[in-house]
Motif scaffolding. Sequence first.
Motif, PDB file in Angstrom:
ATOM      1  N   ALA A   1       3.045  -5.351   5.443  1.00 55.50           N
ATOM      2  CA  ALA A   1       4.142  -6.103   4.713  1.00 55.50           C
ATOM      3  C   ALA A   1       5.041  -5.447   3.521  1.00 55.50           C
ATOM      4  O   ALA A   1       5.924  -5.363   3.320  1.00 55.50           O
ATOM      5  CB  ALA A   1       3.466  -7.423   4.198  1.00 55.50           C
ATOM      6  N   PHE A   2       4.145  -4.602   2.747  1.00 53.06           N
ATOM      7  CA  PHE A   2       4.799  -3.821   1.863  1.00 53.06           C
ATOM      8  C   PHE A   2       5.817  -2.861   2.224  1.00 53.06           C
ATOM      9  O   PHE A   2       6.739  -2.423   1.874  1.00 53.06           O
ATOM     10  CB  PHE A   2       3.559  -3.091   0.815  1.00 53.06           C
ATOM     11  CG  PHE A   2       4.382  -2.062  -0.016  1.00 53.06           C
ATOM     12  CD1 PHE A   2       4.740  -2.619  -1.370  1.00 53.06           C
ATOM     13  CD2 PHE A   2       4.098  -0.731   0.208  1.00 53.06           C
ATOM     14  CE1 PHE A   2       5.320  -1.755  -2.343  1.00 53.06           C
ATOM     15  CE2 PHE A   2       4.624   0.314  -0.709  1.00 53.06           C
ATOM     16  CZ  PHE A   2       5.122  -0.161  -1.863  1.00 53.06           C
ATOM     17  N   VAL A   3       5.236  -2.154   3.366  1.00 53.97           N
ATOM     18  CA  VAL A   3       6.033  -1.289   4.049  1.00 53.97           C
ATOM     19  C   VAL A   3       7.534  -1.946   4.723  1.00 53.97           C
ATOM     20  O   VAL A   3       8.414  -1.274   4.321  1.00 53.97           O
ATOM     21  CB  VAL A   3       5.349  -0.495   5.150  1.00 53.97           C
ATOM     22  CG1 VAL A   3       6.182   0.236   6.340  1.00 53.97           C
ATOM     23  CG2 VAL A   3       4.277   0.401   4.606  1.00 53.97           C
ATOM     24  N   ALA A   4       7.265  -2.914   5.088  1.00 50.69           N
ATOM     25  CA  ALA A   4       8.359  -3.703   5.537  1.00 50.69           C
ATOM     26  C   ALA A   4       9.382  -3.945   4.433  1.00 50.69           C
ATOM     27  O   ALA A   4      10.716  -3.837   4.863  1.00 50.69           O
ATOM     28  CB  ALA A   4       7.873  -5.000   6.277  1.00 50.69           C
ATOM     29  N   ALA A   5       8.842  -4.507   3.340  1.00 45.14           N
ATOM     30  CA  ALA A   5       9.727  -4.946   2.326  1.00 45.14           C
ATOM     31  C   ALA A   5      10.672  -4.009   1.388  1.00 45.14           C
ATOM     32  O   ALA A   5      11.588  -4.061   1.091  1.00 45.14           O
ATOM     33  CB  ALA A   5       8.835  -5.812   1.153  1.00 45.14           C
ATOM     34  N   THR A   6       9.873  -2.616   1.781  1.00 45.49           N
ATOM     35  CA  THR A   6      10.491  -1.210   0.910  1.00 45.49           C
ATOM     36  C   THR A   6      11.178  -0.452   1.746  1.00 45.49           C
ATOM     37  O   THR A   6      12.270  -0.067   1.369  1.00 45.49           O
ATOM     38  CB  THR A   6       9.300  -0.638  -0.011  1.00 45.49           C
ATOM     39  OG1 THR A   6       8.160  -0.347   1.282  1.00 45.49           O
ATOM     40  CG2 THR A   6       8.795  -1.490  -0.918  1.00 45.49           C
TER      41      THR A   6
ATOM     42  N   ASN B   1       9.882   1.761 -13.224  1.00 46.21           N
ATOM     43  CA  ASN B   1      11.170   1.038 -13.220  1.00 46.21           C
ATOM     44  C   ASN B   1      11.963   1.184 -11.933  1.00 46.21           C
ATOM     45  O   ASN B   1      11.657   2.148 -11.209  1.00 46.21           O
ATOM     46  CB  ASN B   1      12.012   1.749 -14.144  1.00 46.21           C
ATOM     47  CG  ASN B   1      11.471   1.768 -15.810  1.00 46.21           C
ATOM     48  OD1 ASN B   1      11.345   0.572 -16.269  1.00 46.21           O
ATOM     49  ND2 ASN B   1      11.303   2.962 -16.081  1.00 46.21           N
ATOM     50  N   GLY B   2      12.575   0.029 -11.428  1.00 50.09           N
ATOM     51  CA  GLY B   2      13.128  -0.049  -9.972  1.00 50.09           C
ATOM     52  C   GLY B   2      13.971  -1.189  -9.680  1.00 50.09           C
ATOM     53  O   GLY B   2      13.850  -2.054 -10.588  1.00 50.09           O
ATOM     54  N   GLU B   3      14.371  -1.319  -8.613  1.00 52.01           N
ATOM     55  CA  GLU B   3      15.101  -2.342  -8.121  1.00 52.01           C
ATOM     56  C   GLU B   3      13.900  -3.466  -7.793  1.00 52.01           C
ATOM     57  O   GLU B   3      12.933  -3.295  -7.442  1.00 52.01           O
ATOM     58  CB  GLU B   3      15.854  -2.114  -6.693  1.00 52.01           C
ATOM     59  CG  GLU B   3      16.614  -2.931  -6.089  1.00 52.01           C
ATOM     60  CD  GLU B   3      17.222  -2.462  -4.852  1.00 52.01           C
ATOM     61  OE1 GLU B   3      17.082  -3.197  -3.810  1.00 52.01           O
ATOM     62  OE2 GLU B   3      17.799  -1.397  -4.808  1.00 52.01           O
ATOM     63  N   ALA B   4      14.533  -4.680  -8.188  1.00 52.57           N
ATOM     64  CA  ALA B   4      13.590  -5.944  -8.099  1.00 52.57           C
ATOM     65  C   ALA B   4      12.967  -6.222  -6.907  1.00 52.57           C
ATOM     66  O   ALA B   4      11.623  -6.504  -6.779  1.00 52.57           O
ATOM     67  CB  ALA B   4      14.300  -7.157  -8.753  1.00 52.57           C
ATOM     68  N   ALA B   5      13.746  -5.695  -5.953  1.00 51.23           N
ATOM     69  CA  ALA B   5      13.361  -5.973  -4.481  1.00 51.23           C
ATOM     70  C   ALA B   5      12.182  -5.257  -4.026  1.00 51.23           C
ATOM     71  O   ALA B   5      11.422  -5.231  -3.094  1.00 51.23           O
ATOM     72  CB  ALA B   5      14.560  -5.977  -3.546  1.00 51.23           C
ATOM     73  N   ILE B   6      12.194  -3.989  -4.844  1.00 54.18           N
ATOM     74  CA  ILE B   6      10.867  -3.286  -4.479  1.00 54.18           C
ATOM     75  C   ILE B   6       9.759  -3.397  -5.400  1.00 54.18           C
ATOM     76  O   ILE B   6       8.623  -3.086  -5.202  1.00 54.18           O
ATOM     77  CB  ILE B   6      11.559  -1.682  -4.531  1.00 54.18           C
ATOM     78  CG1 ILE B   6      12.629  -1.398  -3.538  1.00 54.18           C
ATOM     79  CG2 ILE B   6      10.243  -0.682  -4.594  1.00 54.18           C
ATOM     80  CD1 ILE B   6      13.070  -0.073  -3.556  1.00 54.18           C
TER      81      ILE B   6
END
Length: 456
Positions: free
Chosen positions: A302-307, A418-423
């Motif tokens: 799922a982490f791979v799919a989300a990122t 730090n990074g984009e919230a979606a990641i």
Amino acid sequence: MQGTQISTFIHPKGSLETLSQREVQQLSEIGSGSAHQLFRQCALAILNTGVQIDNAKTLLEAHRDFDVRIHQQDRGVCLELINAPADAFVDGQMIASTREMLFSALRDIVYSASESGRPRADLNSSQGLTEYVFHLLRNARTLRPGLEPKLVVCWGGHSINQDEYKYSKKVGHELGLRGMDICTGCGPGVMKGPMKGATIAHAKQRILDGRYLGLSEPGIIAAEAPNPIVNELVILPDIEKRLEAFVRAGHGIIIFPGGVGTAEEFLYLLGILLHPDNAGLPFPLVLTGPRESQPYLEQLHAFVAATLGPQAQQRYRIIIDDPAAVAVEMTRGMQQVGDFRRDHQDAYHFNWLLKIDLALQLPFDPTHDNMAALELSRDLPAHQLAANLRRAFSGIVAGNVKERGIRLIEEHGPYQINGEAAIMRPLDALLQAFVAQDRMKLPSGVAYQPCYRVVS
């Protein structure tokens, strides 16, 4: 003998016996110079094979009076060990596998040190770095031209539970029954289980030349000392060259449950496989574990799919609780690899056609500034985002188990990522799951203190 120390002289067996006097002198000069401390650390880790310590700083501090010296003799090179751990000896004689690995470490560290002053390749270019990895592996006599593809790389955690360890042995057994050789990071846990299973299978099949290749690097070897099954040890200069050696020498990869280091390896490989130049290149990749590890594998999926997206998920297959199916899938993949390399005139022993971006090859120094500066945005191409995520996980590994990383955390506090919230959200959830499942470090009775903070 437990807890005692031994001082002795040892000579090589299996490597370094046929050196000229000039070569031995060069070894002595390099081994007593700037490379001495590095060799001392690696030698201490090898001598502590089987000891459950996953912290390089703790290991070094526990053996402050240990030292190793290289001597030139007419018959060749000789090592003097001072206050060596007695567990490496039986009735005063060093265990054979320990002696072999000790001289393998000397060979690799001295070769790397000698090459650093006069490198054969441009270490700032992608092609030059690949050439360098090739020379390191060739010097270690790891490359075997002409052998059909059958070297399976196994990645996974060094602090897995017993059910996961037993499962990795079963997979190794199924691979061994089908004539496969095993390559791992050479330490405990998943790095040992598949090798142990394969040794029994090779014995059943009367395979007498089974290979159990261990690839390590100086910053991690003290935390993950080689397991005694390893019969070929290669120590690469840094984590990036170690990872490239895995994918250049191996023909397929199996990923078992693990922690941050396993996630780093997985993301590194996805960063390669997602590169447009590798779109049609076969590289069998399987994620597997016992039934109770299914939630871990699904969370990673799922982490791979989300990122990285669904295209990244298509580059691997997940197989739950079926060691035979894993081996069959890998055997089928090996056939495809062999056919592809024959058709494209690529070597069996070193994957020259695989495109590895320079961002995955250049060493990443996990300082607080470098960790905070990582660009983690879905605006990046998928293979570049995977490379940056891999660097984030690499920094966490350093903060967990590497001596320098541990000291940086002690001095400056946790890294900030730090990074984009979606990641950041799926990243934080994945890391929290690793902590909750005790996948960060070997259990020591002390609650894990994160070496990082996720900031969006």
